[in-house]
Enzyme design. Sequence first.
Site, short mmCIF file in Angstrom:
data_model
loop_
_atom_site.label_atom_id
_atom_site.label_comp_id
_atom_site.label_asym_id
_atom_site.label_seq_id
_atom_site.Cartn_x
_atom_site.Cartn_y
_atom_site.Cartn_z
N CYS A 2 0.83 -1.19 0.00
CA CYS A 2 0.00 0.00 0.00
C CYS A 2 0.87 1.25 0.00
O CYS A 2 1.95 1.27 0.59
CB CYS A 2 -0.86 0.04 1.26
SG CYS A 2 -1.97 -1.35 1.38
N ARG A 27 5.91 -0.30 -5.96
CA ARG A 27 5.87 -1.06 -4.70
C ARG A 27 4.87 -2.20 -4.77
O ARG A 27 4.86 -3.06 -3.88
CB ARG A 27 5.48 -0.12 -3.55
CG ARG A 27 6.50 0.99 -3.35
CD ARG A 27 5.98 2.03 -2.40
NE ARG A 27 5.92 1.54 -1.05
CZ ARG A 27 6.80 1.85 -0.09
NH1 ARG A 27 7.81 2.63 -0.38
NH2 ARG A 27 6.67 1.39 1.12
N TRP A 72 -2.88 -2.76 -1.53
CA TRP A 72 -2.48 -4.15 -1.72
C TRP A 72 -3.33 -4.92 -0.72
O TRP A 72 -3.15 -4.80 0.49
CB TRP A 72 -0.99 -4.29 -1.43
CG TRP A 72 -0.41 -5.64 -1.68
CD1 TRP A 72 -0.06 -6.17 -2.89
CD2 TRP A 72 -0.04 -6.62 -0.69
NE1 TRP A 72 0.49 -7.42 -2.71
CE2 TRP A 72 0.51 -7.72 -1.38
CE3 TRP A 72 -0.13 -6.67 0.70
CZ2 TRP A 72 0.97 -8.85 -0.73
CZ3 TRP A 72 0.33 -7.81 1.34
CH2 TRP A 72 0.86 -8.88 0.63
N ASN A 98 -2.44 2.65 5.53
CA ASN A 98 -1.57 1.48 5.30
C ASN A 98 -1.41 0.76 6.63
O ASN A 98 -1.27 1.41 7.67
CB ASN A 98 -0.16 1.91 4.86
CG ASN A 98 -0.15 2.55 3.49
OD1 ASN A 98 -1.14 2.51 2.77
ND2 ASN A 98 0.98 3.14 3.14
N GLY A 99 -1.39 -0.55 6.60
CA GLY A 99 -1.22 -1.31 7.85
C GLY A 99 -2.45 -2.17 8.09
O GLY A 99 -3.27 -2.37 7.19
N GLU A 480 17.82 -18.46 -4.54
CA GLU A 480 17.47 -17.19 -5.17
C GLU A 480 16.95 -17.42 -6.59
O GLU A 480 15.97 -16.80 -7.01
CB GLU A 480 18.69 -16.26 -5.16
CG GLU A 480 18.54 -14.93 -5.83
CD GLU A 480 17.39 -14.07 -5.28
OE1 GLU A 480 16.81 -14.39 -4.23
OE2 GLU A 480 17.06 -13.07 -5.95
N LYS A 484 13.20 -16.41 -7.88
CA LYS A 484 12.99 -15.54 -9.05
C LYS A 484 12.03 -16.19 -10.04
O LYS A 484 11.08 -15.57 -10.51
CB LYS A 484 14.31 -15.24 -9.78
CG LYS A 484 15.26 -14.27 -9.16
CD LYS A 484 14.85 -12.83 -9.17
CE LYS A 484 14.10 -12.50 -7.91
NZ LYS A 484 14.87 -12.08 -6.78
N GLU A 487 8.43 -16.44 -8.64
CA GLU A 487 7.65 -15.21 -8.45
C GLU A 487 7.28 -14.52 -9.75
O GLU A 487 6.24 -13.88 -9.83
CB GLU A 487 8.34 -14.23 -7.49
CG GLU A 487 9.60 -13.59 -7.99
CD GLU A 487 10.23 -12.65 -6.98
OE1 GLU A 487 9.52 -12.01 -6.20
OE2 GLU A 487 11.47 -12.55 -6.99
N HIS A 503 18.00 -36.96 -0.07
CA HIS A 503 17.23 -37.22 1.16
C HIS A 503 15.75 -36.91 0.99
O HIS A 503 15.04 -36.78 1.97
CB HIS A 503 17.81 -36.41 2.32
CG HIS A 503 19.21 -36.79 2.66
ND1 HIS A 503 19.53 -37.99 3.26
CD2 HIS A 503 20.39 -36.16 2.45
CE1 HIS A 503 20.85 -38.06 3.42
NE2 HIS A 503 21.39 -36.96 2.94
N LYS A 601 6.38 -4.81 -3.72
CA LYS A 601 7.81 -4.53 -3.67
C LYS A 601 8.29 -4.39 -2.24
O LYS A 601 9.39 -4.80 -1.89
CB LYS A 601 8.11 -3.25 -4.46
CG LYS A 601 9.57 -2.88 -4.52
CD LYS A 601 10.33 -3.87 -5.37
CE LYS A 601 11.82 -3.63 -5.38
NZ LYS A 601 12.55 -4.85 -5.76
C1 F6R Z 1 12.06 -11.19 -4.26
C2 F6R Z 1 11.72 -10.05 -3.47
C3 F6R Z 1 11.30 -10.26 -2.04
C4 F6R Z 1 12.09 -9.29 -1.15
C5 F6R Z 1 11.61 -9.37 0.30
C6 F6R Z 1 12.42 -8.47 1.21
O1 F6R Z 1 12.44 -10.82 -5.55
O2 F6R Z 1 11.79 -8.96 -3.93
O3 F6R Z 1 11.49 -11.57 -1.64
O4 F6R Z 1 13.43 -9.62 -1.25
O5 F6R Z 1 10.27 -8.97 0.37
O6 F6R Z 1 12.36 -7.14 0.81
P1 F6R Z 1 13.40 -6.07 1.34
O7 F6R Z 1 14.73 -6.40 0.77
O8 F6R Z 1 12.88 -4.76 0.83
O9 F6R Z 1 13.40 -6.15 2.83
#
Ligand code: F6R
Length: 606
Positions: A2, A27, A72, A98-99, A480, A484, A487, A503, A601
């Site tokens: 949000c 975001r 969001w 927000n929240g 990672e 990627k 997501e 395992h 984001k």
């Molecule tokens: C993956 C991604 C999320 C962030 C996570 C932490 O591509 O973007 O997994 O890495 O939400 O976000 P930050 O780094 O902003 O604390």
Amino acid sequence: MCGIFGYMGPKQASPILVEGLRKLEYRGYDSSGIAIKNGDFKIYKKIGKVAELQSILPKQIPGNVGIAHTRWATHGGVTDPNAHPHLSENGKVVIVHNGIIENARIFRSILTRKGVVFHSETDSEVISHILEYELARDNSPTKALRRTLSKLVGTWGLCAIFLEHDVMVCARNGSPLIIGQGDGETFVSSDPHALSTHTQRVVFMEDGDIATLTHDNITMSNIHGHSLDTDVTILEEEWEEAVLGDFEHYMLKEIYEQPDALRQCINGRFDRVRGNGRLGGLKLTPLELSKLPHVRLLGCGTANHAAEIGGFLIESLARIPSFAHISSEFRTNEPVINPNALHFAVSQSGETADTLSAVKEILLKGGKVHGVINVVGSSIARLCGQGVYIHSGPEQAVASTKAFSNMVTALTIFAIQVGRSRTLSKEKGKEIIDNLQQLPHLIEEYLEHQGPIMEAVDLVKHAKCVLFLGRGISAPVAKEGALKLMEVAYIPCLAYPAGEMKHGPIALLEEGSPVIFVVPNDHVKEKSRSAIHECRARGAKIILIHEAGDDISGEGDINIPIPQVNNYLSPMLSVIPLQLIAYHTALALGCDVDRPRNLAKSVTVE
Ligand code: F6R
């Protein structure tokens, strides 16, 4: 997540608010809305992109005061009525929030019994009705807000405007809010970068703060009614507005920005003569460093993977037990905090609620935390008060790429610096520094010769599941890569340390199952080779990320070479083909690569 933007001043509010919303778009959100004061409140809300909201706005909406929001969804589905702003029962107050209001259900039933009709399923709507009710008591917006907040349990970045008062009131508790002071105009935003085109003079609100704004004045107080100084600071780092340029998507642009971002991160941060890192933000004396009992690193998602690599490096180079923790788990698992230990909070946005809470927990228990943060002035950076900015520049795509590389790089410099104050030799320090300085070139070299990425995409794009495997420093890289692909392309992915494959995950393998192996030329390479053979024997198709010219090349069905690289630095190179596979697979499947569904984001709710 949000976002909030608000304006009071001489100009027409509507275009300023829409532009503010556009800057908050990165975001992640699922609906947006604005409210402009003009006789009554003109409110427009729409699910989808800000462009869709714009399509329903009249050409002109007169009015110099307004608030806007990107939502969001948490409570209530993605619908137009659930989008913010929310109007009070008699139309005198409108709010954006927000929240999460944890006791909203109780107030919904109390207010419903009093005859209030709710127009949304959100927890936030109760705030507008309570605020209007409280305003009727003494006609003071700030006092009404204070009384309203004292009834609420939860978190808020909150902003309200009033039909009969020329003020905007704002409150913060666990969700960021920044006030901007222009010339004869005031702004509020949940993200400092949405303010930077209007003003550099800002007030970062702290938890418990209340701000009362007119067009030319900011008055600060707290929830208990005490006045506070209006502490105006100058935004330290102004990011230029991110533009796509020749790129089709931000994710690809940000993958390609990694060499330059890395240069920004390492610039001026080495003492080559002493083979040492030069991070001013590491606020521990050599004596304290020599006595460190352990290091703990906290982060979520991609930041957690960077933290795992950082932990590996600190343990290897500085010989201190180091552990990475998922922030949300750490904070609720009653951690024992050793005040002599070193803690790192790793976060791109610096606003992730889970990491923020973990930091508060450590501070509460007498521990010290260093931030490893991208966004200057963000909540976690300010709370830690020490640490390092990773200088990736703005990351617009929801999927984090260049921030990952710079988090790992910053933690590598930390590892060298902590290591040098303990057992790491000058020569070894120098060697890693020299290699770090070469790394941007190596990434550029790889980006020019990417190998058979599209063959890998063809193999994974219709897979039921993709298994990612790596060992040692490459195990978090595999995680990672899986995150990627999952997501942005919505393909179920599983990541495991390669030794764990036998395992359990091996049961998934059948003829043609894609398995992506990350195998740099390090001391665990031969063990990974055995795991590759075990997978192939079960019909799996192997995509192998390996160093160019290495004898392991050819073990895969699809072999993707990266330039030869120092063992400690391989993640910054081996992650790039994984980022590219994710990006191109998402495109091949027609996914919205920069704005994947359901994701935000910056996740500012726990
Ligand atoms: C993956 C991604 C999320 C962030 C996570 C932490 O591509 O973007 O997994 O890495 O939400 O976000 P930050 O780094 O902003 O604390």
